[in-house]
Design a protein around this motif. Sequence first.
Motif, mmCIF file in Angstrom:
data_model
loop_
_atom_site.group_PDB
_atom_site.id
_atom_site.type_symbol
_atom_site.label_atom_id
_atom_site.label_comp_id
_atom_site.label_asym_id
_atom_site.label_seq_id
_atom_site.Cartn_x
_atom_site.Cartn_y
_atom_site.Cartn_z
ATOM 1 N N ARG A 17 -2.382 -12.256 -4.126
ATOM 2 C CA ARG A 17 -2.653 -12.725 -2.775
ATOM 3 C C ARG A 17 -1.367 -12.983 -2.001
ATOM 4 N NH1 ARG A 17 -6.021 -16.024 -5.942
ATOM 5 N NH2 ARG A 17 -8.226 -15.449 -5.851
ATOM 6 N N ASN A 18 -1.415 -12.652 -0.700
ATOM 7 C CA ASN A 18 -0.317 -12.948 0.233
ATOM 8 C C ASN A 18 0.993 -12.243 -0.145
ATOM 9 O OD1 ASN A 18 -2.264 -14.630 1.268
ATOM 10 N ND2 ASN A 18 -1.230 -16.530 0.692
ATOM 11 N N ARG A 19 0.882 -11.076 -0.765
ATOM 12 C CA ARG A 19 2.094 -10.382 -1.234
ATOM 13 C C ARG A 19 2.960 -9.900 -0.067
ATOM 14 N NH1 ARG A 19 6.208 -8.666 -2.075
ATOM 15 N NH2 ARG A 19 7.040 -7.492 -3.848
ATOM 16 N N PHE A 20 2.335 -9.408 1.017
ATOM 17 C CA PHE A 20 3.086 -8.855 2.143
ATOM 18 C C PHE A 20 2.672 -9.562 3.432
ATOM 19 C CE2 PHE A 20 2.549 -5.422 -0.972
ATOM 20 C CZ PHE A 20 3.881 -5.139 -1.247
ATOM 21 N N ILE A 21 3.646 -10.004 4.225
ATOM 22 C CA ILE A 21 3.401 -10.764 5.454
ATOM 23 C C ILE A 21 4.297 -10.238 6.568
ATOM 24 C CG2 ILE A 21 3.412 -13.056 6.529
ATOM 25 C CD1 ILE A 21 3.107 -14.292 3.785
ATOM 26 N N ASP A 22 3.704 -10.012 7.740
ATOM 27 C CA ASP A 22 4.462 -9.641 8.937
ATOM 28 C C ASP A 22 3.550 -9.851 10.137
ATOM 29 O OD1 ASP A 22 6.456 -8.684 10.652
ATOM 30 O OD2 ASP A 22 7.070 -7.140 9.230
ATOM 31 N N ASN A 23 3.978 -9.370 11.309
ATOM 32 C CA ASN A 23 3.196 -9.586 12.523
ATOM 33 C C ASN A 23 1.918 -8.764 12.578
ATOM 34 O OD1 ASN A 23 4.943 -11.492 13.657
ATOM 35 N ND2 ASN A 23 6.247 -9.905 14.528
ATOM 36 N N SER A 24 1.841 -7.646 11.835
ATOM 37 C CA SER A 24 0.640 -6.817 11.880
ATOM 38 C C SER A 24 0.478 -6.069 10.564
ATOM 39 C CB SER A 24 0.693 -5.831 13.052
ATOM 40 O OG SER A 24 1.766 -4.935 12.893
ATOM 41 N N PHE A 25 -0.718 -5.528 10.335
ATOM 42 C CA PHE A 25 -0.928 -4.654 9.182
ATOM 43 C C PHE A 25 -1.922 -3.563 9.543
ATOM 44 C CE2 PHE A 25 -4.326 -7.844 7.961
ATOM 45 C CZ PHE A 25 -5.413 -6.973 7.951
ATOM 46 N N LEU A 26 -1.827 -2.461 8.785
ATOM 47 C CA LEU A 26 -2.778 -1.359 8.855
ATOM 48 C C LEU A 26 -3.259 -1.103 7.432
ATOM 49 C CD1 LEU A 26 -4.159 0.802 10.619
ATOM 50 C CD2 LEU A 26 -2.216 2.314 10.117
ATOM 51 N N ALA A 32 7.644 -5.122 5.019
ATOM 52 C CA ALA A 32 6.871 -4.290 4.107
ATOM 53 C C ALA A 32 7.462 -4.214 2.706
ATOM 54 C CB ALA A 32 6.715 -2.879 4.691
ATOM 55 N N LYS A 33 8.766 -4.163 2.580
ATOM 56 C CA LYS A 33 9.390 -3.962 1.284
ATOM 57 C C LYS A 33 10.021 -5.243 0.744
ATOM 58 C CE LYS A 33 8.280 0.350 0.865
ATOM 59 N NZ LYS A 33 7.279 0.764 -0.157
ATOM 60 N N SER A 34 9.406 -6.372 0.999
ATOM 61 C CA SER A 34 9.928 -7.621 0.442
ATOM 62 C C SER A 34 9.988 -7.489 -1.081
ATOM 63 C CB SER A 34 9.045 -8.796 0.849
ATOM 64 O OG SER A 34 7.682 -8.548 0.531
ATOM 65 N N PRO A 35 11.166 -7.701 -1.685
ATOM 66 C CA PRO A 35 11.334 -7.417 -3.116
ATOM 67 C C PRO A 35 10.707 -8.483 -4.006
ATOM 68 C CG PRO A 35 13.363 -8.260 -2.197
ATOM 69 C CD PRO A 35 12.422 -8.081 -1.041
ATOM 70 N N GLN A 36 10.304 -8.047 -5.189
ATOM 71 C CA GLN A 36 9.728 -8.969 -6.155
ATOM 72 C C GLN A 36 10.740 -10.028 -6.580
ATOM 73 O OE1 GLN A 36 8.358 -7.105 -9.755
ATOM 74 N NE2 GLN A 36 6.863 -8.707 -10.181
ATOM 75 N N GLN A 37 12.031 -9.698 -6.499
ATOM 76 C CA GLN A 37 13.076 -10.643 -6.907
ATOM 77 C C GLN A 37 13.130 -11.881 -6.003
ATOM 78 O OE1 GLN A 37 13.418 -7.397 -6.551
ATOM 79 N NE2 GLN A 37 13.848 -6.691 -8.649
ATOM 80 N N GLN A 38 12.511 -11.800 -4.800
ATOM 81 C CA GLN A 38 12.493 -12.951 -3.890
ATOM 82 C C GLN A 38 11.267 -13.840 -4.097
ATOM 83 O OE1 GLN A 38 14.850 -11.144 0.050
ATOM 84 N NE2 GLN A 38 12.703 -11.726 0.163
ATOM 85 N N GLU A 39 10.526 -13.631 -5.155
ATOM 86 C CA GLU A 39 9.283 -14.381 -5.380
ATOM 87 C C GLU A 39 9.550 -15.876 -5.477
ATOM 88 O OE1 GLU A 39 5.493 -14.298 -8.469
ATOM 89 O OE2 GLU A 39 7.408 -13.426 -9.066
ATOM 90 N N THR A 40 8.792 -16.646 -4.739
ATOM 91 C CA THR A 40 8.850 -18.108 -4.810
ATOM 92 C C THR A 40 7.440 -18.662 -4.984
ATOM 93 O OG1 THR A 40 8.702 -18.344 -2.395
ATOM 94 C CG2 THR A 40 10.917 -18.240 -3.367
ATOM 95 N N ASN A 41 7.369 -19.896 -5.431
ATOM 96 C CA ASN A 41 6.098 -20.569 -5.709
ATOM 97 C C ASN A 41 6.016 -21.852 -4.875
ATOM 98 O OD1 ASN A 41 4.877 -22.634 -8.367
ATOM 99 N ND2 ASN A 41 3.633 -21.296 -7.086
ATOM 100 N N TYR A 42 4.783 -22.237 -4.528
ATOM 101 C CA TYR A 42 4.560 -23.500 -3.832
ATOM 102 C C TYR A 42 3.098 -23.893 -3.992
ATOM 103 C CZ TYR A 42 2.563 -20.558 -0.119
ATOM 104 O OH TYR A 42 1.811 -19.653 0.586
ATOM 105 N N THR A 43 2.781 -25.107 -3.634
ATOM 106 C CA THR A 43 1.392 -25.567 -3.583
ATOM 107 C C THR A 43 0.919 -25.511 -2.144
ATOM 108 O OG1 THR A 43 1.559 -26.996 -5.519
ATOM 109 C CG2 THR A 43 -0.169 -27.510 -3.935
ATOM 110 N N ASP A 44 -0.154 -24.778 -1.933
ATOM 111 C CA ASP A 44 -0.793 -24.660 -0.619
ATOM 112 C C ASP A 44 -1.938 -25.665 -0.564
ATOM 113 O OD1 ASP A 44 -1.947 -23.879 1.749
ATOM 114 O OD2 ASP A 44 -2.705 -21.962 0.999
ATOM 115 N N LYS A 45 -1.730 -26.754 0.188
ATOM 116 C CA LYS A 45 -2.765 -27.786 0.339
ATOM 117 C C LYS A 45 -3.393 -27.651 1.719
ATOM 118 C CE LYS A 45 -2.386 -31.886 -1.211
ATOM 119 N NZ LYS A 45 -2.020 -33.301 -1.498
ATOM 120 N N GLU A 46 -4.715 -27.481 1.770
ATOM 121 C CA GLU A 46 -5.373 -27.243 3.045
ATOM 122 C C GLU A 46 -6.670 -28.041 3.169
ATOM 123 O OE1 GLU A 46 -5.786 -23.307 4.496
ATOM 124 O OE2 GLU A 46 -4.012 -22.529 3.457
ATOM 125 N N VAL A 47 -6.985 -28.368 4.398
ATOM 126 C CA VAL A 47 -8.278 -28.937 4.755
ATOM 127 C C VAL A 47 -8.676 -28.339 6.099
ATOM 128 C CG1 VAL A 47 -7.170 -30.957 5.828
ATOM 129 C CG2 VAL A 47 -9.592 -31.060 5.169
#
Length: 423
Positions: free
Chosen positions: A330-339, A166-181
């Motif tokens: 988008r995709n700011r917070f990730i874990d096994n569940s959300f409310l 829940a509290k993943s810090p902004q200082q850990q921000e990383t970038n990537y290209t999401d390629k999908e089909v």
Amino acid sequence: MSKIRHIAGNSLIQFTFYLLFTLVLGGCTSYIQQEKVPNVFASYSSAIPVKLVTIPLPVIASSPNEGITGGALTALLFHNKNDEIDALVAPQVNYNANFGVTTTVYGAFYPTPDRNIEIDLSQSTKINDDYDFKLRDKTYFDKKLEVNLSTFVFSDGSARFFGFEAKSPQQQETNYTDKEVGFNLSAGYDIGRHYQVILGERYRDVEIEPGAVKGIPYIKDEFGKSAVPGINGFATHAERISLVYSTLDSAIAPTFGGFAKVTVEPAFKALGGTSNFRRYEVETKGFIPLDNASYISVFRLMYSQTQGHRVPFLEQSILGGEDTLRGYGRNRFIDNSFLLCNLEERIRLFRWEVFNVTADWELAPFIDLGAVMDTLDKARANDFEFNPGIGFRAIVRPNIIGRVDMGIGRDGPAIFVGLGYPF
């Protein structure tokens, strides 16, 4: 309809000014003989001649993640004999320092109230591209069977990952290209007046490559595959079943009614996926109109739980973006569940006719409240993100909705501009 651009800073003022300016000065109405209009742009119910409204618009966006984007688009609105829009085509050209020149054609077609088609064709000179096709068709078995199909191929060089919890810090921000089909296919059958059973299948193949945004670390340089499942790419092939209860008066722009949906979705290695996992999801929504729908109180409550061993990070429960927590990207917070809880008051300010197009203009103050967690019993009050905000919407009924939503999170403001209600 969810083609949204994420922008921040003071561009909301710029967007509103230019939108009103061009609507007043730049639009025009013309009439074309129906035999000269391709069938995809004019339904069987179109008037003779077909009314076409053309509105040129500038594109101005500023984001600390993407930099400055500028360009122009033209919205072409085709009308039927009831003066409703049954086709929208919007060619667009933008420039961004990270992605170069991007050329886009977006189209939405409504040949009948029970069938609509969306296409999005977009190509930049650097990394980004997007080719989507969506179909909704409820004309089968006396309008009891609804078929939905979505196919997509895209590359998004602005994708972000901040870590889990829940509290993943902004200082850990990383970038990537999401390629999908992939594709998403479902068939829903009405049971009685308000219930629907839906069977669905989806497939996505994901590749993770270096991103396009300068100055932000690459995800693979900061995280390893043991810490982030799916960081080297993955595939998902899942089946699902949903039970829906709905009394909404419209699927696109509801003004009253209730909605509830329960979904179970297992994914299997045996079908070509990378891992076995299961997703359980519950969603409820309510729309309460007052004063002849001049005020509509709207709420949504949603819970998602993902279970499995080494579930790919983009298949876990995710919050952030234009449809969930509007104070974050988008995709700011990730874990096994959300409310998640969304509260919104949609206030019709006025009804305005410009170039024979009648639009309802709405103001929508909102509150988004949500958190990700391992399991629901481990949720903590201080993990929840509180995102107040305000939205501005223009609705051309029955099927066109333009919106600007600005939310405030602890990372700063976030602004989303695009089509369709958030929920």
